[in-house]
Write a protein that holds these residues in place. Structure first.
Motif, mmCIF file in Angstrom:
data_model
loop_
_atom_site.group_PDB
_atom_site.id
_atom_site.type_symbol
_atom_site.label_atom_id
_atom_site.label_comp_id
_atom_site.label_asym_id
_atom_site.label_seq_id
_atom_site.Cartn_x
_atom_site.Cartn_y
_atom_site.Cartn_z
ATOM 1 N N VAL A 197 6.000 145.966 29.179
ATOM 2 C CA VAL A 197 4.848 145.073 29.275
ATOM 3 C C VAL A 197 5.007 144.216 30.528
ATOM 4 O O VAL A 197 6.028 143.551 30.703
ATOM 5 N N GLU A 198 4.005 144.254 31.398
ATOM 6 C CA GLU A 198 3.997 143.378 32.566
ATOM 7 C C GLU A 198 3.578 141.971 32.122
ATOM 8 O O GLU A 198 2.753 141.825 31.222
ATOM 9 N N VAL A 199 4.142 140.960 32.769
ATOM 10 C CA VAL A 199 3.844 139.575 32.401
ATOM 11 C C VAL A 199 3.306 138.847 33.630
ATOM 12 O O VAL A 199 3.813 139.012 34.743
ATOM 13 N N ALA A 200 2.265 138.049 33.418
ATOM 14 C CA ALA A 200 1.684 137.242 34.485
ATOM 15 C C ALA A 200 1.186 135.932 33.902
ATOM 16 O O ALA A 200 1.135 135.758 32.677
ATOM 17 N N VAL A 201 0.834 135.020 34.783
ATOM 18 C CA VAL A 201 0.286 133.724 34.380
ATOM 19 C C VAL A 201 -1.058 133.535 35.064
ATOM 20 O O VAL A 201 -1.203 133.822 36.258
ATOM 21 N N GLN B 275 4.236 136.615 38.386
ATOM 22 C CA GLN B 275 3.010 136.476 39.163
ATOM 23 C C GLN B 275 2.143 135.367 38.576
ATOM 24 O O GLN B 275 1.837 135.369 37.392
ATOM 25 N N VAL B 276 1.756 134.411 39.421
ATOM 26 C CA VAL B 276 0.886 133.315 38.991
ATOM 27 C C VAL B 276 -0.436 133.455 39.738
ATOM 28 O O VAL B 276 -0.476 133.370 40.973
ATOM 29 N N THR C 202 -3.848 171.947 30.121
ATOM 30 C CA THR C 202 -4.129 170.647 29.501
ATOM 31 C C THR C 202 -3.966 169.551 30.541
ATOM 32 O O THR C 202 -3.147 169.639 31.446
ATOM 33 N N VAL C 203 -4.795 168.540 30.408
ATOM 34 C CA VAL C 203 -4.742 167.401 31.318
ATOM 35 C C VAL C 203 -4.202 166.217 30.529
ATOM 36 O O VAL C 203 -4.792 165.790 29.534
ATOM 37 N N SER C 204 -3.062 165.699 30.949
ATOM 38 C CA SER C 204 -2.480 164.570 30.236
ATOM 39 C C SER C 204 -2.695 163.296 31.047
ATOM 40 O O SER C 204 -2.441 163.261 32.251
ATOM 41 N N LEU C 205 -3.205 162.286 30.390
ATOM 42 C CA LEU C 205 -3.428 161.007 31.035
ATOM 43 C C LEU C 205 -2.176 160.160 30.937
ATOM 44 O O LEU C 205 -1.488 160.164 29.927
ATOM 45 N N ALA C 206 -1.899 159.449 31.990
ATOM 46 C CA ALA C 206 -0.763 158.535 31.957
ATOM 47 C C ALA C 206 -1.037 157.435 30.938
ATOM 48 O O ALA C 206 -2.184 157.038 30.730
ATOM 49 N N PRO C 207 -0.002 156.975 30.259
ATOM 50 C CA PRO C 207 -0.214 155.910 29.288
ATOM 51 C C PRO C 207 -0.748 154.667 29.993
ATOM 52 O O PRO C 207 -0.426 154.418 31.166
ATOM 53 N N PRO C 208 -1.574 153.888 29.312
ATOM 54 C CA PRO C 208 -2.144 152.702 29.954
ATOM 55 C C PRO C 208 -1.075 151.665 30.258
ATOM 56 O O PRO C 208 -0.081 151.544 29.549
ATOM 57 N N ASN C 209 -1.282 150.947 31.331
ATOM 58 C CA ASN C 209 -0.413 149.826 31.642
ATOM 59 C C ASN C 209 -0.736 148.679 30.702
ATOM 60 O O ASN C 209 -1.899 148.436 30.377
ATOM 61 N N ARG C 210 0.290 147.963 30.276
ATOM 62 C CA ARG C 210 0.121 146.841 29.369
ATOM 63 C C ARG C 210 0.497 145.558 30.094
ATOM 64 O O ARG C 210 1.599 145.445 30.636
ATOM 65 N N THR C 211 -0.417 144.613 30.098
ATOM 66 C CA THR C 211 -0.178 143.337 30.770
ATOM 67 C C THR C 211 -0.454 142.193 29.810
ATOM 68 O O THR C 211 -1.517 142.140 29.186
ATOM 69 N N LEU C 212 0.503 141.296 29.709
ATOM 70 C CA LEU C 212 0.356 140.089 28.898
ATOM 71 C C LEU C 212 0.224 138.912 29.855
ATOM 72 O O LEU C 212 1.113 138.655 30.666
ATOM 73 N N VAL C 213 -0.890 138.209 29.764
ATOM 74 C CA VAL C 213 -1.189 137.118 30.689
ATOM 75 C C VAL C 213 -1.145 135.794 29.928
ATOM 76 O O VAL C 213 -1.900 135.589 28.974
ATOM 77 N N ILE C 214 -0.268 134.904 30.356
ATOM 78 C CA ILE C 214 -0.146 133.586 29.726
ATOM 79 C C ILE C 214 -1.145 132.637 30.370
ATOM 80 O O ILE C 214 -1.165 132.470 31.594
ATOM 81 N N MET C 215 -1.971 132.008 29.545
ATOM 82 C CA MET C 215 -2.923 131.013 30.034
ATOM 83 C C MET C 215 -2.201 129.671 30.106
ATOM 84 O O MET C 215 -1.781 129.127 29.079
ATOM 85 N N ALA C 216 -2.032 129.145 31.310
ATOM 86 C CA ALA C 216 -1.165 127.981 31.470
ATOM 87 C C ALA C 216 -1.781 126.920 32.371
ATOM 88 O O ALA C 216 -2.724 127.178 33.136
ATOM 89 N N LYS C 217 -1.203 125.734 32.291
ATOM 90 C CA LYS C 217 -1.505 124.634 33.195
ATOM 91 C C LYS C 217 -0.184 124.070 33.694
ATOM 92 O O LYS C 217 0.861 124.261 33.067
ATOM 93 N N ALA C 218 -0.233 123.340 34.795
ATOM 94 C CA ALA C 218 0.950 122.613 35.237
ATOM 95 C C ALA C 218 1.193 121.469 34.254
ATOM 96 O O ALA C 218 0.240 120.811 33.816
ATOM 97 N N PRO C 219 2.450 121.228 33.873
ATOM 98 C CA PRO C 219 2.743 120.186 32.874
ATOM 99 C C PRO C 219 2.659 118.782 33.470
ATOM 100 O O PRO C 219 3.654 118.190 33.874
ATOM 101 N N ARG C 220 1.445 118.270 33.540
ATOM 102 C CA ARG C 220 1.210 116.946 34.093
ATOM 103 C C ARG C 220 0.816 115.982 32.982
ATOM 104 O O ARG C 220 0.047 116.344 32.081
#
Length: 238
Positions: free
Chosen positions: A64-68, A87-88, A8-26
């Motif tokens: 869950v990996e987190v990025a901006v 990571q930005v 049997t061939v087992s696939l590694a579970p998918p990586n999960r990434t949550l990306v925050i959509m952001a701006k600099a607070p100006r």
């Protein structure tokens, strides 16, 4: 006698990434619709609190990996503001539609990726909803989180689909309809998380004030902002 069973061939579970959509607070560049109801310094401070609490929510998720993702001009400022703890990534092109396209082009490039783009003003969202969004992606090509204003507070996919957001007038009440029309045109299956509210106008802020009064730990920085600007927020109810 050789066994007839095949390895049997087992696939590694998918990586999960949550990306925050952001701006600099100006001042004058974030949460502009709230500036009709609140002083500019209050709105800018609010956005920073919402962003920091949203990142805290994201980091609380296990596995869950987190990025901006942000406009290129904001990358250095946001990296400094967040203490280089996440990571930005600078988006390619201008506007939120370009930012969303950049999210999936960048973060699905390695394959076996479940990627969700999440707004920066929903720290009060229950973590289980974000977990459920990743689970929905196991069954569908796209997952969407619909708020009550006709837009969407999150969108996720397992691959880049540039035409999904192309020339989309984000922030309008037709944003969700346009997105769903494109998923249909591209023959992408779509699943949904539960409806929710994000923070765009005064009524949203009033709802959030009530929620955080009962449970300030959901978004402690934002709860502190309500204490600092209590008088201004009280006038919204008049």
């Amino acid at each position: 006698m050789e066994s007839s069973s095949r390895p049997t061939v087992s696939l590694a579970p998918p990586n999960r990434t949550l990306v925050i959509m952001a701006k600099a607070p100006r001042p004058g560049l974030v949460k502009t619709r709230l500036m009709e109801s609140l002083p500019a310094p209050a709105v800018t401070a609010l956005y920073r609190c919402l962003l920091e609490d949203t990142l805290a929510l994201a980091r609380s998720l296990a596995c869950v990996e987190v990025a901006v993702m942000c406009p290129e001009a904001d990358q250095a400022e946001l990296a400094h503001l967040l203490g280089n703890t996440v990571q930005v990534v600078a988006q390619k092109g201008e506007g939120l539609a370009a930012g969303l396209t950049s999210v999936f082009r960048h973060f699905t490039a390695g394959g076996r990726q479940y990627v969700i783009a999440f707004n920066s003003d929903s720290p009060h969202l229950a973590p289980r909803v974000l977990y459920s969004a990743f689970e929905i992606l196991a069954k569908y090509d796209v997952v969407v989180g619909p708020p009550h204003d006709g837009g969407y507070y999150l969108v996720g996919a397992k691959a880049a689909h540039p035409a999904l957001f192309e020339s989309d007038p984000m922030g309008t009440k037709s944003a969700l309809d346009r997105l769903l029309t494109r998923t249909k045109d591209l023959e992408l299956s779509t699943g949904f998380t539960e409806p929710f509210y994000d923070i765009d106008v005064a009524n949203d802020l009033i709802l959030l004030a009530r929620e955080l009064q009962l449970a300030p730990a959901k978004a402690p920085r934002t709860a502190g902002w309500f204490g600092e600007w209590q008088q201004a927020v009280a006038q919204l109810r008049d």
